[in-house]
Design a protein around this motif. Sequence first.
Motif, PDB file in Angstrom:
ATOM      1  N   THR A  42       0.840  -1.204   0.000  1.00  0.00           N
ATOM      2  CA  THR A  42       0.000   0.000   0.000  1.00  0.00           C
ATOM      3  C   THR A  42       0.873   1.252   0.000  1.00  0.00           C
TER       4      THR A  42
ATOM      5  N   ARG B 182      -7.761  -8.974   2.530  1.00  0.00           N
ATOM      6  CA  ARG B 182      -7.229  -8.272   1.351  1.00  0.00           C
ATOM      7  C   ARG B 182      -7.844  -8.794   0.050  1.00  0.00           C
TER       8      ARG B 182
ATOM      9  N   SER C 139      -7.512  -7.686  -4.366  1.00  0.00           N
ATOM     10  CA  SER C 139      -6.857  -6.717  -5.253  1.00  0.00           C
ATOM     11  C   SER C 139      -7.385  -6.805  -6.666  1.00  0.00           C
ATOM     12  N   CYS C 140      -7.213  -5.699  -7.387  1.00  0.00           N
ATOM     13  CA  CYS C 140      -7.740  -5.607  -8.747  1.00  0.00           C
ATOM     14  C   CYS C 140      -6.753  -6.262  -9.713  1.00  0.00           C
TER      15      CYS C 140
ATOM     16  N   GLU D 270      -4.760  -2.266  -7.639  1.00  0.00           N
ATOM     17  CA  GLU D 270      -5.207  -1.533  -6.439  1.00  0.00           C
ATOM     18  C   GLU D 270      -5.538  -2.530  -5.322  1.00  0.00           C
ATOM     19  N   ILE D 271      -5.099  -2.173  -4.083  1.00  0.00           N
ATOM     20  CA  ILE D 271      -5.280  -3.083  -2.951  1.00  0.00           C
ATOM     21  C   ILE D 271      -6.459  -2.624  -2.093  1.00  0.00           C
ATOM     22  N   TYR D 272      -7.405  -3.524  -1.868  1.00  0.00           N
ATOM     23  CA  TYR D 272      -8.570  -3.238  -1.010  1.00  0.00           C
ATOM     24  C   TYR D 272      -8.524  -4.133   0.215  1.00  0.00           C
TER      25      TYR D 272
ATOM     26  N   CYS E 171     -13.497  -3.504  -8.586  1.00  0.00           N
ATOM     27  CA  CYS E 171     -12.559  -2.390  -8.409  1.00  0.00           C
ATOM     28  C   CYS E 171     -13.278  -1.066  -8.671  1.00  0.00           C
TER      29      CYS E 171
END
Length: 225
Positions: free
Chosen positions: A17, A128, A130-131, A136-138, A151
């Motif tokens: 991140t 976690r 990610s796209c 992109e990390i969510y 995303c």
Amino acid sequence: MSKIIVLMGAPGAGKGTQARLLQERLHLPQISTGDILRARAEQQDSLADEIRSVQAEGKLASDDLVGRVVQERTSQEDCRQGYILDGFPRTTAQAEMLEGLAAKQGNDISAIFVDVPSELLEKRTTGRRSCPVCGEIYNIYFKPPKVDNACDQHPNALLEQRADDTPEKVRVRLETYARETAPLLDYYQGTGRLHRVDGTRSPEEIYSDLEKILNNEVVRANPAD
Ligand code: AP5
Ligand code: MG
């Protein structure tokens, strides 16, 4: 002198991140050995099989393989002004290899430890997503996307979960980290290049500390300016 920013921290501490923010704002490339290995593991050959099994077990890829990956990636043109290492070095041998590389490239090393207590790390990793398009990390607990499992920037892309982000695998990764990588903190501390940031705050608050650390170092390196 250009800089190698080494982001250190346990699995889920927020290295990726912060590396993405640094890349976006300082225009230095993020080099994540985990991401590079995961991408290589998608091919169909024996090396890919080996990487998949090592990552799935939460163990470390060989120093030789990772060393070659870093050497090759950092010799590219976009690394000439410096770069951000996310997930490297992870062993004493890798730290020694990095010293040699830094000396050869004329780079200074600055190690930043994103410190997060272990009780937070399980939610950080298992939550976690990610796209697959932009990376992109969510996080379903801490940074959910606007629409479930999509995303924000690429609504047609379904978010992915890493194969090693299950509670059992996270446990092994944390043990590997404690045994192999945490001792490097003492090494960088002992050589006066370690900075610690409190990784329990928001990503922007943490980033603002990183910015201060890096700005201070530039001022110290050019005291006459
Ligand atoms: P790697 O991909 O490097 O995994 P890791 O070190 O386990 O770290 P993570 O990517 O899990 O966490 P992170 O610190 O990047 O956290 P993130 O920002 O995503 O390595 C994977 C594997 O590859 C290794 O196990 C090994 O097998 C192999 N490997 C890689 N490098 C190697 C090497 N050098 N040598 C040998 N083998 C190697 O954040 C995590 C979550 O928390 C996200 O959901 C995020 O949204 C959330 N979050 C982040 N910051 C915050 C915050 N401040 N507040 C709230 N939530 C936050
Ligand atoms: Mg990462």
